[in-house]
Design an enzyme around this catalytic site. Structure first.
Site, PDB file in Angstrom:
ATOM      1  N   ASP A  67       0.809  -1.211   0.000  1.00 53.47           N
ATOM      2  CA  ASP A  67       0.000   0.000   0.000  1.00 53.47           C
ATOM      3  C   ASP A  67       0.850   1.272   0.000  1.00 53.47           C
ATOM      4  OD1 ASP A  67       0.979  -0.438   2.555  1.00 53.47           O
ATOM      5  OD2 ASP A  67      -0.966  -0.628   3.513  1.00 53.47           O
ATOM      6  N   ASN A 136      -7.801  -2.597  14.085  1.00 54.15           N
ATOM      7  CA  ASN A 136      -9.171  -2.964  13.703  1.00 54.15           C
ATOM      8  C   ASN A 136      -9.194  -4.150  12.734  1.00 54.15           C
ATOM      9  OD1 ASN A 136      -8.223  -1.812  11.380  1.00 54.15           O
ATOM     10  ND2 ASN A 136      -9.647  -0.094  11.353  1.00 54.15           N
ATOM     11  N   HIS A 138      -7.310  -4.420   9.961  1.00 52.77           N
ATOM     12  CA  HIS A 138      -7.003  -4.157   8.553  1.00 52.77           C
ATOM     13  C   HIS A 138      -5.680  -4.801   8.157  1.00 52.77           C
ATOM     14  CE1 HIS A 138      -5.013  -0.108   9.735  1.00 52.77           C
ATOM     15  NE2 HIS A 138      -4.044  -0.834   9.208  1.00 52.77           N
ATOM     16  N   GLU A 143      -9.615  -1.638   5.189  1.00 53.51           N
ATOM     17  CA  GLU A 143     -10.299  -1.351   6.448  1.00 53.51           C
ATOM     18  C   GLU A 143     -11.560  -2.207   6.577  1.00 53.51           C
ATOM     19  OE1 GLU A 143      -8.820   0.371   8.607  1.00 53.51           O
ATOM     20  OE2 GLU A 143      -8.416   2.452   8.062  1.00 53.51           O
TER      21      GLU A 143
END
Ligand code: GLP
Length: 251
Positions: A67, A136, A138, A143
């Protein structure tokens, strides 16, 4: 999914680097899917050590990073391109032309996502994908969502991710709010996956990822469906799993 618990973060780096080194030794032209964040740093340090000792040769390897932040240039010290150069590439003999990362400066998201998917396809897919994990759940920057993303996509970062990343930026306003990321399908298409996590802050999400429901609300939980995943976590990150579902831990 194999879960290996190491005594600390340094040990985690040694174990994860050994796994990557085995991959590169067995297949020198491996396509390595690489990750950023603090979790893989000890892994990269150990890979550098192996290279310096003459035990590892990256000259025929390819790299495809997960990313990149939208809007950051490669020379911005918070870009993932910069991170990879500083933490791994400049220290080893990988050819820079064999390294790939989404281009955060491309404003046309559809164009950049299609380009990056084509790059990965042309490489023949990823042999070994290294992953960290967000609080979370990801992976890359995928996400929590209503469905799993397929190919490279542009993500609006959640407030919790923006907050978690604020520590790396001088001012809160500088933290990017969007990122390009490899999709879940691309990650799941990697032949082998190696996920590293450390610290007590990751204990709950590691438990959910390994033993919880498979849901796009916890993107990393989909890794339960991959047939060759190794999770290397330190004692602190393994704590909740150890307490609630020790049967998942090796050894
Ligand atoms: C960022 C990266 C992820 C990384 C995550 C966790 O969001 N895009 O690839 O896994 O942070 O970072 P850290 O390892 O610093 O906890």
């Amino acid at each position: 999914m194999r879960v290996i618990v190491t005594k600390d973060y340094e040990d985690l780096g040694r174990v994860a680097a050994n796994i990557i080194a085995a991959q590169v030794t067995l297949k020198p032209e491996s396509v390595l899917g690489l990750a950023t964040g603090s979790s893989p740093i000890s892994t990269y340090k150990n890979l550098i050590k192996k290279y310096e000792n003459g035990d590892l040769d990256f000259s025929r390897c390819y790299a495809a990073n997960l990313d990149e932040y939208v809007g950051l240039t490669k020379d911005n010290d918070q870009s993932y391109a910069y991170f990879m150069y500083e933490n791994l590439f400049k220290h080893v003999n990988i050819k820079m032309e064999n390294t790939n990362i989404p281009d955060g400066t491309e404003p046309d998201a559809a164009k950049e996502c299609a380009r990056y998917d084509a790059v990965i396809k042309a490489l023949g897919g990823v042999d070994l994908q290294l992953l960290g994990i967000g609080h979370n759940g990801h992976v890359g920057f995928n996400e929590p969502a209503d469905c799993f993303a397929k190919g490279t996509n542009i993500i609006n970062l959640t407030q919790s991710t923006i907050d978690a990343n604020t520590r790396f930026f001088e001012k809160k306003e500088d933290v990017p709010t969007q990122a390009y990321t490899m999709g879940i399908k691309t990650i799941m298409s990697a032949k082998k996956i190696l996920l590293v996590a450390n610290g007590e802050g990751k204990a709950e999400i590691i438990y959910k990822m390994v033993a919880g429901e498979i849901t796009p609300q916890v993107p990393a939980s989909v890794l339960q469906l991959h047939n060759d995943v190794i999770v290397v976590v330190d004692e602190a990150a393994a704590a909740m799993l150890k307490e609630k579902a020790p049967e998942y831990i090796e050894g």
